[in-house]
Design a protein around this motif. Structure first.
Motif, mmCIF file in Angstrom:
data_model
loop_
_atom_site.group_PDB
_atom_site.id
_atom_site.type_symbol
_atom_site.label_atom_id
_atom_site.label_comp_id
_atom_site.label_asym_id
_atom_site.label_seq_id
_atom_site.Cartn_x
_atom_site.Cartn_y
_atom_site.Cartn_z
ATOM 1 N N ALA A 95 0.917 -1.231 0.383
ATOM 2 C CA ALA A 95 0.098 0.299 -0.012
ATOM 3 C C ALA A 95 0.868 0.564 0.022
ATOM 4 N N ALA A 96 2.005 1.040 0.962
ATOM 5 C CA ALA A 96 2.837 2.174 0.985
ATOM 6 C C ALA A 96 3.659 2.884 -0.233
ATOM 7 N N HIS A 97 3.916 1.293 -1.459
ATOM 8 C CA HIS A 97 4.350 1.552 -2.523
ATOM 9 C C HIS A 97 3.673 1.785 -3.467
ATOM 10 N N LEU A 98 2.436 1.660 -3.670
ATOM 11 C CA LEU A 98 1.900 2.174 -4.234
ATOM 12 C C LEU A 98 0.895 3.681 -4.057
ATOM 13 N N LEU A 99 1.017 4.324 -2.815
ATOM 14 C CA LEU A 99 0.389 5.238 -2.674
ATOM 15 C C LEU A 99 1.793 6.017 -2.785
ATOM 16 N N GLY A 100 3.325 5.784 -2.253
ATOM 17 C CA GLY A 100 3.967 6.636 -3.211
ATOM 18 C C GLY A 100 3.956 6.766 -4.825
ATOM 19 N N THR A 101 4.144 5.856 -5.955
ATOM 20 C CA THR A 101 3.931 6.005 -6.652
ATOM 21 C C THR A 101 3.117 6.696 -7.771
ATOM 22 N N VAL B 174 13.903 4.032 6.633
ATOM 23 C CA VAL B 174 12.850 2.941 7.203
ATOM 24 C C VAL B 174 11.283 2.350 7.113
ATOM 25 N N GLY B 175 11.075 1.117 6.716
ATOM 26 C CA GLY B 175 9.582 0.986 7.152
ATOM 27 C C GLY B 175 8.504 1.853 5.647
ATOM 28 N N LEU B 176 7.430 1.251 5.967
ATOM 29 C CA LEU B 176 6.322 2.362 5.174
ATOM 30 C C LEU B 176 6.928 3.657 4.963
ATOM 31 N N MET B 177 7.606 4.395 5.514
ATOM 32 C CA MET B 177 8.226 5.841 5.463
ATOM 33 C C MET B 177 8.686 5.540 4.329
ATOM 34 N N VAL C 263 -5.607 2.269 -1.621
ATOM 35 C CA VAL C 263 -5.096 3.129 -1.997
ATOM 36 C C VAL C 263 -5.343 3.662 -2.823
ATOM 37 N N GLU C 264 -6.179 3.319 -4.363
ATOM 38 C CA GLU C 264 -6.575 3.699 -5.633
ATOM 39 C C GLU C 264 -7.761 4.759 -5.141
ATOM 40 N N ASP C 265 -8.241 4.870 -4.266
ATOM 41 C CA ASP C 265 -9.057 5.806 -3.719
ATOM 42 C C ASP C 265 -8.532 7.005 -3.097
#
Length: 194
Positions: A24-30, A46-49, A172-174
């Motif tokens: 989810a973090a990767h998709l949101l950043g993208t 580190v982590g989701l950050m 995340v798409e929303d």
């Protein structure tokens, strides 16, 4: 509502979490990077950050990290950002994150993320800002948070209108569509606690 050119993401710094949250973090950043908007976040690698920052950078977006000195000296800051601000305290960090952002997205996280979440919602309740806030309730992570708010309302410590301080999405798409359509709450100061 002001154009959303800069989006703050609050999220966890732990790497010992489910791949669901990492994805989810990767998709949101993208998505933020592809949109051309600037990501503002806590400055960690580190982590989701770290995942959200790396994904935004890889997608071509500018990324601003804001990290306090006491965390930076532990060598957890991200060194590949567009801009890294090292500040004197957590309070300064949080204030700058608000000042540099037009909207806020909350991914899963721990106590720090919860602190940031309650603060940004409290500031909105007090009309210190009118920026959209979206909670990304990935895999039901924030269900207990929503239940706590409902409990506060049922017990008279909050109003039903406080649920309108933010919106909740499960995908995340929303997130981006939710940021652009979030209605602003109307909470009159004189009736806030009545």
């Amino acid at each position: 509502m002001k154009d959303l050119t800069s989006i703050c993401v609050y999220c966890g710094s732990s790497s010992r979490v489910s791949d669901t949250y990492k994805d989810a973090a990767h998709l949101l950043g993208t998505l933020i990077g592809q949109s051309g908007r600037q990501l503002v976040y806590g400055g960690g690698r580190v982590g989701l950050m770290g995942i959200v920052a790396d994904a935004a950078i890889a997608a071509g977006g500018p990324v601003v990290g804001i990290i306090p000195e006491h965390i930076q000296v532990l060598e957890v800051e991200h060194t590949g950002l567009t801009e890294l601000l090292v500040v004197d305290s957590m309070h300064t960090r949080k204030r700058l994150m608000v000042d540099r952002s037009d909207a806020f997205v909350i991914l899963p996280g721990g106590l720090g993320t919860l602190d940031e979440t309650f603060e940004i919602l409290t500031w909105k309740q007090l009309r210190l800002h009118d920026k959209p806030v979206v909670v990304a309730n990935i895999d039901g992570y924030w269900d207990p948070f929503e239940a706590l708010l409902d409990h506060m309302i049922a017990q008279g410590f909050a109003q039903p209108a406080h649920r309108k301080l933010f919106s909740v999405v499960t995908r995340v798409e929303d997130v981006m569509p939710a940021l652009s359509r979030q209605p602003e709450p109307v909470i009159k100061p004189e009736t806030k606690w009545l």
